[in-house]
Scaffold this active site. Structure first.
Site, PDB file in Angstrom:
ATOM      1  N   SER A  35       1.335  -0.854   0.059  1.00  0.00           N
ATOM      2  CA  SER A  35       0.263  -0.075   0.409  1.00  0.00           C
ATOM      3  C   SER A  35       0.652   1.595   0.144  1.00  0.00           C
ATOM      4  O   SER A  35       2.049   1.260   0.425  1.00  0.00           O
ATOM      5  CB  SER A  35      -0.856  -0.155   1.026  1.00  0.00           C
ATOM      6  OG  SER A  35      -1.855   1.685   1.526  1.00  0.00           O
TER       7      SER A  35
ATOM      8  N   TYR B  38      -2.693   0.132  10.468  1.00  0.00           N
ATOM      9  CA  TYR B  38      -2.835  -0.727   8.823  1.00  0.00           C
ATOM     10  C   TYR B  38      -1.686  -0.568   8.681  1.00  0.00           C
ATOM     11  O   TYR B  38      -1.461  -1.880   7.931  1.00  0.00           O
ATOM     12  CB  TYR B  38      -3.947  -0.251   8.523  1.00  0.00           C
ATOM     13  CG  TYR B  38      -4.154  -0.653   6.451  1.00  0.00           C
ATOM     14  CD1 TYR B  38      -4.313  -2.084   6.483  1.00  0.00           C
ATOM     15  CD2 TYR B  38      -3.802   0.248   5.805  1.00  0.00           C
ATOM     16  CE1 TYR B  38      -4.221  -2.303   4.902  1.00  0.00           C
ATOM     17  CE2 TYR B  38      -3.595   0.168   4.644  1.00  0.00           C
ATOM     18  CZ  TYR B  38      -4.001  -0.821   4.124  1.00  0.00           C
ATOM     19  OH  TYR B  38      -3.401  -1.671   2.763  1.00  0.00           O
TER      20      TYR B  38
ATOM     21  N   LYS C 116       1.784  -3.108   6.701  1.00  0.00           N
ATOM     22  CA  LYS C 116       2.273  -3.449   5.696  1.00  0.00           C
ATOM     23  C   LYS C 116       3.440  -3.144   5.531  1.00  0.00           C
ATOM     24  O   LYS C 116       4.385  -4.118   4.813  1.00  0.00           O
ATOM     25  CB  LYS C 116       1.967  -2.171   4.790  1.00  0.00           C
ATOM     26  CG  LYS C 116       0.104  -2.413   4.043  1.00  0.00           C
ATOM     27  CD  LYS C 116      -0.009  -4.063   3.568  1.00  0.00           C
ATOM     28  CE  LYS C 116      -1.420  -4.651   3.158  1.00  0.00           C
ATOM     29  NZ  LYS C 116      -1.417  -5.620   2.433  1.00  0.00           N
TER      30      LYS C 116
END
Length: 363
Positions: free
Chosen positions: A141, A165, A169
């Site tokens: 991302s 989040y 990643k």
């Protein structure tokens, strides 16, 4: 030509279903999907098969495994299935898309995000290793860049995580490099840093179908345009250092994004791609257009596509939002042959076509 077996995790979701379709249309792969349907619907796979048949004239069948990556037995079942086929060729490679992906929610449920996005992903790698499968394309991302020092953002920009989040990643990309470095003669790994996927297949048969209120702007605008009400539309801040004061993002058509996965899968066996990484073969690429669009631009573009007159209010900035996330896709263009061929107008038109034809999604 012998077709290679590819597993797509999260393959019945929004991005996954378009990636599966791209693989089928290439007519070079047998495709399996594992998905727990937490934020997806198996109907998407049925429609993918129908679209592929209409476009190629060939009957395509996707092997769909209802399963959870957190359950090792569910993952083993997929690999055992291909190991036991008559050709006994096993799984050639994995495209790993399955993840929890809402930035705001990740702050409320960090344990769930770490378990789903890191623990389950590590288990997937361990099962792959046990079955001698070492080709891996990872769905990363643009949030790994945090608030970047320069825009457009190159892959060399420092990684900065500003939410649980984005930390999943960043952490997992680092883990992938460690895994590749430990066995440089085996693993081949490409991480794809998505910017903002949007749009739908032009048939209007598959598209984005989030559970509950959408977290992303385009599906929210699309659902509002067909009468689904979420109260007053809010624009978070209009005092950013951007061309109209609202946040700017790089929106990439989901069909172009899906094609980027094919580029990455095809590149895994090309040593030239890994020429500048050592000792292990692990590398990251941006998938974006290189053109940023503001919140107000997107609202106006969706107004033109849908005919719906959106009413919105400007409210305070939202914590964690950065002014501008626009990709520098030059590396992917040069080394993967990646390109974007669909623009903003097409993206919005395809989104509207999907939503009008499926006002309640797949359900």
């Amino acid at each position: 030509m012998t077709r290679l077996n590819v597993l797509v995790t999260g393959g019945s979701g929004y991005i996954g279903s378009h990636v599966v379709l791209q693989l089928l249309l290439s007519q070079r792969y047998n495709v399996a999907v594992i998905d727990n349907s937490a934020n997806s619907h198996p109907e998407s796979i049925k429609r993918v098969e129908e679209i592929a048949h209409a476009e190629t004239g060939e009957r395509h069948s996707v092997r769909l495994f209802q399963g959870d990556l957190k359950q090792r037995g569910d993952v083993e079942k997929v690999f055992n299935y291909f190991d036991e086929q008559e050709e006994k060729r096993g799984v050639y490679g994995v495209i790993h898309i399955a993840a929890l992906k809402a930035v705001g929610e990740s702050g409320e449920k960090p344990l769930e995000y770490y378990m789903n996005n890191i623990s389950a992903s590590l288990q997937l790698l361990d099962v792959m290793r046990a079955h001698n499968c070492f080709r891996f394309v990872y769905s990363s991302s643009a949030t790994v860049y945090g608030e970047p020092p320069a825009v457009p953002i190159p892959e060399t920009s420092p990684l900065q995580s500003e939410s649980p989040y984005s930390r999943t990643k960043v952490f997992f990309e680092q883990m992938l490099r460690d895994v590749a470095n430990a066995q440089p003669d085996k693993w081949r790994i490409l991480s794809l840093r998505y910017f903002n996927p949007a749009g739908a297949h032009p048939s209007g048969r598959i598209g984005e179908d989030p559970l509950g209120k959408p977290n992303n702007l385009l599906p929210l605008l699309a659902q509002i345009s067909v009468g689904r009400s979420y109260g007053q539309l809010k624009v978070f801040g209009n005092d950013y250092p951007t061309y109209d004061g609202t946040c700017v993002r790089d929106y990439i058509h989901v069909m172009d994004l899906a094609a980027g996965h094919m580029n990455a899968l095809d590149a895994l066996d090309k040593d030239a791609v890994f020429h500048d990484v050592a000792p292990g073969k692990a590398k990251a690429y941006n998938l974006g257009t290189g053109k940023g669009q503001s919140v107000l631009t997107m609202i106006e573009s969706m107004r033109k596509a849908s005919g719906f007159e959106y009413q919105y209010e400007i409210v305070d900035r939202r914590p964690g939002d950065v002014p501008n996330l626009t990709a520098d896709p030059a590396l992917a263009i040069k080394e993967l042959g990646f390109k974007t061929v669909r623009g903003l107008e097409e993206m919005c038109a395809d989104t509207v076509r999907w939503q009008k034809g499926n006002p309640n999604g797949y359900r």
